[in-house]
Motif scaffolding. Structure first.
Motif: not given
Ligand code: 5GP
Ligand code: ZN
Length: 114
Positions: A91-110
């Motif tokens: 339900d969280g949308g995890q597709t790779v089952h090795h814990m990871h933290f996404h970092v997103l930037g460089g635009r305004s995020l919704n």
């Protein structure tokens, strides 16, 4: 872990565009970026998800946040802002089952995410 793509990336068996590495973590650009800057930070130890955190392995999460703190500053997005995302389970949308933290930037995020 044998069949884990992120463990293979750490070992260099699958190529990746490295952002940062130390003895505990590896950071690399996401292959399918959702923002002008989109990288992932993972523990070198195979931890399946946030659900698998325990007293013994949880300190790496604080270390990951400190690494992110340094990298966003170097990449010039610290002041404008960015988003740190951890997807856990189906339900969280995890597709790779090795814990990871996404970092997103460089635009305004919704917000909120879908
Ligand atoms: P999740 O959906 O599990 O939170 O995120 C997994 C992320 O890993 C996705 O954003 C996906 O694009 C990224 N990813 C999957 N396979 C690879 C790969 O082989 N190399 C890189 N650099 N990123 C990958
Ligand atoms: Zn792994």
């Amino acid at each position: 872990m044998e069949d884990c793509i992120f463990c293979k990336i750490i070992k260099g068996e699958i190529p990746s565009k490295k952002v940062y590495e130390d003895e505990k973590v590896y950071a690399f650009y996401d292959i399918s970026p959702e923002a002008p800057i989109h990288f992932l930070v993972i523990p070198k130890e195979h931890i399946e998800s946030a659900n698998a955190l325990k007293e013994e392995n949880a300190s790496v999460v604080a270390h990951i946040f400190l690494v992110i703190n340094k990298l966003v500053s170097e990449l010039g997005i610290a002041e404008k802002g960015y988003r740190i995302v951890n997807n856990t389970g189906n339900d969280g949308g995890q597709t790779v089952h090795h814990m990871h933290f996404h970092v997103l930037g460089g635009r305004s995020l919704n917000w909120p995410p879908g």
